[in-house]
Design an enzyme around this catalytic site. Structure first.
Site, short mmCIF file in Angstrom:
data_model
loop_
_atom_site.label_atom_id
_atom_site.label_comp_id
_atom_site.label_asym_id
_atom_site.label_seq_id
_atom_site.Cartn_x
_atom_site.Cartn_y
_atom_site.Cartn_z
N HIS A 134 9.33 164.33 15.34
CA HIS A 134 8.85 165.09 16.49
C HIS A 134 7.55 164.51 17.06
CE1 HIS A 134 11.42 168.68 15.05
NE2 HIS A 134 12.03 168.03 16.02
N CYS A 180 7.51 136.68 -5.46
CA CYS A 180 8.76 136.91 -6.19
C CYS A 180 9.97 136.57 -5.34
CB CYS A 180 8.83 138.34 -6.69
SG CYS A 180 8.60 139.58 -5.40
N HIS A 203 9.72 144.30 -4.66
CA HIS A 203 9.84 143.23 -5.65
C HIS A 203 11.26 142.68 -5.64
CE1 HIS A 203 8.64 140.96 -9.13
NE2 HIS A 203 9.57 141.50 -9.90
#
Length: 767
Positions: A172, A276, A727
């Site tokens: 909203h 990673c 990750h």
């Protein structure tokens, strides 16, 4: 000491043979022992390697220095007054120099700092008599009492955006901005005496911002900030909380007795700070025979060094070979020394973990041509994979027999059926098969229905469902593959036979089957209101798949191709012209007429504000005064789009035809194309994809091909709410078992999360 390049003991002879440089500085490092009971500080900042951030556990070393003269390895102590001044100065320069580690900001990364909003200083507030109470807030449009935002223009209290899992608000607050244009809102519950900690959001700037006049803006609605208490997390705190408290148990196999593995092919990669995505991708890539053979089996380190340029640190071939030998030889895969209890002076013991290798030089080289990968921020593993293959293909240009990226490449053929009864065939090459996830094909609909009923009941009671009670859709991989080949309507298709736009039916198939098939699951999509959403879904992936039925048949007997002739009148009518109303308003502000035309065209006539923003940021462009040329709108410019950029936008959840249209409109810039899509939501309802009859069979000439049966050999899984946080972990099938590669942790997988993958890697089975 001539080039300032560093070499290990095994490689220094190669450099002496290649360059004849005899004098080297020998730096011997001895790791300092760390007390076992060293306390760990809780992170207070979304950062790695900086004060208040996550501890990156960088080891500390003691150093000893000597001058060594080759080829007889004559050693001289340093420092020494007997050494020539030139040598002493050179050594000092080396020891003071910043290496790859320092250049990467000591593995530090910090979330982007907030900037002062451009709307804060001139914000107009409406005196409508609104006084905000100290508590008891509620959304003016629904019953939400959390995640509430106060619009600083009119004092409306409205709920925030809806999250991908249904939590959060009902959109909203942002809908109110779209209706009114009131730019700034502050999150209630984050306002305290420390106003800098308040969460202020700018809708037109689409980011968290600083409001230097926040105290004044709050006082306008009767808010005494000094008396308020903090009851809500800020956006940054919530992101930090997600990074520290993600439920990673399943993907990381936490709590399982994972057997650590060591030896050739079982070497971990040190996390350099949100790297990673790189580590997980490279582990799977080097598990393929093509990359294993090219950079390890068939190329020695010495051979790569001898063919490298004078500075091998910037040579991708050298750094890929170095990384391959580091990961695959087993030389660096052995148990690390445990931390010791200094009080007891116990001897260090072997750990079940390994130290791994830090791929700093490789990251520096592969990221040199990409501004995002050269940062320390989290990135999309898919985008990195495509960038890697693109760079490998470039350095092997002219030698396709040496290019390992070709083992991933395949041809895609799209068939467009026009209402005229004629057809067009378009061909392109690709490295990944990007698949939609048809949630309506879930196999556990009864359980989902029961869960949604339970969720609604608990919501009515003001309770949340527990993690054990959550039921996620389960979609078979076969359904995802079927959705790729399923007929799809293409609206706004220009038929060269009918000389008009119409609706065509598109089907797709593969013209070749690669040695390695990579499936990308489109888990990140855009829901209504352009709110990013990650699908919380399981994909049932079998170990063996057969895609033989997806092979494209090409043009069939009796089919008639659409004519190739281009309707010049249509091309002329499709040229984008500047909206004269926008141009006139900009000119009235004192801007150059030509500049205003360019601004309107380059923002697709989106509006005065968009055109002005473009104009202000392009005033210094070298070609800003070059007249608008009709040649700039020629068919080639309109039709050519870099496929890798299309794939990147597809990975964001956008449709392929919309991605192409956006890239055309933005000159091939991905960031601008994304903005264009957000600014043109109606574009999803039509397409300017025109028929081409490129039935050239050489589009995928020379690509590997074979049968359609594949075996799953690896997957990259993502944990988190978006590709820019969270990750990545890799699971790879090696030596008859599944292995988990979680940065520098390598072990035998007990329960590989094959139903939670983001990227799936399949190897073609020999017939």
């Amino acid at each position: 000491m001539s080039t300032f390049l560093a070499f290990g003991k095994d490689c220094v002879d190669w450099n002496y043979e290649k360059t004849g440089n005899p004098v080297y500085l020998h730096i011997k490092q001895t790791k300092k022992l760390v007390p076992e009971d060293r306390p760990l500080k809780k992170p207070t900042l979304l950062a790695i390697g900086v004060d208040g951030g996550f501890d990156n556990n960088e080891p500390e070393y003691e150093e000893a220095h000597n001058i060594v003269i080759l080829p007889n390895y004559i050693s001289l102590p340093f420092p020494s007054v007997e050494l020539p001044e030139k040598v002493r100065l050179a050594v000092d320069a080396i020891l003071m120099a910043e290496g790859a580690e320092r250049k990467e900001q000591l593995a530090s990364w910090t979330a982007d700092k907030k900037e002062i909003s451009a709307y804060a200083m001139s914000l107009q507030q409406i005196d409508n008599g609104v006084i905000i109470p100290r508590s008891g807030w509620k959304c003016a449009m629904c019953d939400k009492t959390e995640n509430l935002w106060l619009n600083l223009t009119d004092g409306m209290i409205l709920c925030g955006r809806k999250n991908w899992d249904g939590t959060g608000g009902n959109n909203h607050a942002i809908e109110h901005y779209k209706e009114t244009g009131y730019p700034l809102a502050v999150k209630l519950g984050t306002i305290t005496a420390d106003l800098e900690g308040a969460d202020v959001f700018s809708y037109p700037e689409d980011d968290g911002v600083l409001d230097p006049l926040l105290a004044q803006h709050l006082a306008f609605f009767g808010i005494d900030f000094s008396s308020l208490q903090k009851t809500e997390m800020t956006t940054a705190e919530r992101e930090l909380d997600q990074n520290t408290n993600f439920d990673w148990n399943r993907i990381q196999e936490s709590g399982q007795e994972v057997e650590p593995l060591f030896g050739p092919g079982y070497t971990g990669l040190v996390n350099l700070g949100n790297s990673c995505y790189l580590a997980s991708t490279m582990q799977v890539v080097f598990s393929t025979q093509s990359f294993y053979s090219r950079y390890y089996l068939s190329q020695s380190l010495k051979a790569a060094f001898e063919t490298a340029p004078a500075d091998p640190t910037v040579d991708l071939n050298m750094q890929l070979t170095k990384l391959a030998h580091g990961m695959l030889s087993g030389k660096y895969s052995f148990p690390a020394s445990e931390k010791i209890d200094i009080a007891s002076a116990a001897a260090p013991m072997l750990s079940s973990k390994q130290e791994g290798i830090p791929p700093r030089m490789f990251k520096a080289v592969i990221a040199a041509s990409h501004p995002e990968f050269s940062s320390m921020r989290q990135q999309d593993a898919l985008e990195f994979f495509l960038h890697l293959l693109d760079q490998v293909e470039r350095v092997n240009a002219g030698h396709p027999e040496l290019d390992p990226s070709r083992s991933f490449k395949f041809g895609i053929e799209e068939r467009l059926f026009c209402p005229s009864g004629k057809v067009a065939y378009n061909r392109r090459g690709d490295y990944i098969l990007s698949l939609n996830i048809p949630l309506h094909e879930a196999t556990n609909k009864d359980q989902l229905e029961a869960f949604n009923k339970l969720k609604a009941e608990k919501k009515a009671e003001g309770k949340e469902v527990s993690g054990d009670e959550i039921v996620r859709p389960r979609v078979p991989l076969e359904a995802c593959l079927a959705s790729f080949s399923a007929p799809e309507e293409v609206h706004g298709f220009y038929s060269t036979a009918l000389k008009t736009k119409t609706t065509a039916v598109k089907t797709a198939g593969l013209t070749s089957f690669p040695d390695y098939l990579v499936l990308h699951m489109r888990k990140f999509v855009m829901e209504e209101g352009w709110v990013p959403k990650k699908l919380d879904v399981y994909i049932d992936v079998p170990d063996i798949i057969d895609i033989s039925h997806m092979r494209s048949k090409g043009i069939q007997p009796g089919e008639e191709l659409l004519p190739e002739a281009v309707d010049e009148g249509k091309v002329e009518s499709e040229k984008l012209l500047a909206n004269e109303e926008i141009v006139a308003q900009l000119v009235s502000m004192g801007f150059n007429h030509l500049h205003c035309q360019k601004a309107a065209i380059n923002t697709s006539n989106a509006g005065v504000e968009e055109a002005m923003n473009w104009l202000l940021s392009h005033m210094d462009d070298a070609d800003i005064d070059v007249p608008i040329s009709q040649e700039a709108e020629n068919a080639e410019a309109l039709s050519f789009v870099d496929q890798s950029k299309v794939d990147t936008l597809i990975s964001f959840g956008f449709q392929e035809d919309i991605s192409r249209k956006a890239l055309r409109a933005s000159g091939g810039d991905i960031e601008k194309a994304t903005d264009w899509i957000f600014s043109n939501p109606d574009a999803t309802n039509s397409s300017d994809m025109d028929a081409t009859t490129s039935s050239t069979p050489t589009a995928d000439a020379g690509l590997p091909d074979g049968g359609g049966r594949y075996r799953l050999i690896g997957l990259v899984s993502h944990i988190g709410t978006s590709t820019q946080c969270g990750h990545y972990v890799a699971h790879i099938y090696k030596d008859g078992r599944w292995v988990i590669f979680n940065d520098d942790k390598v072990g035998a997988s007990i329960n590989p999360p094959k139903d939670m993958g983001y990227l799936y890697f399949f190897e073609r089975l020999s017939s």
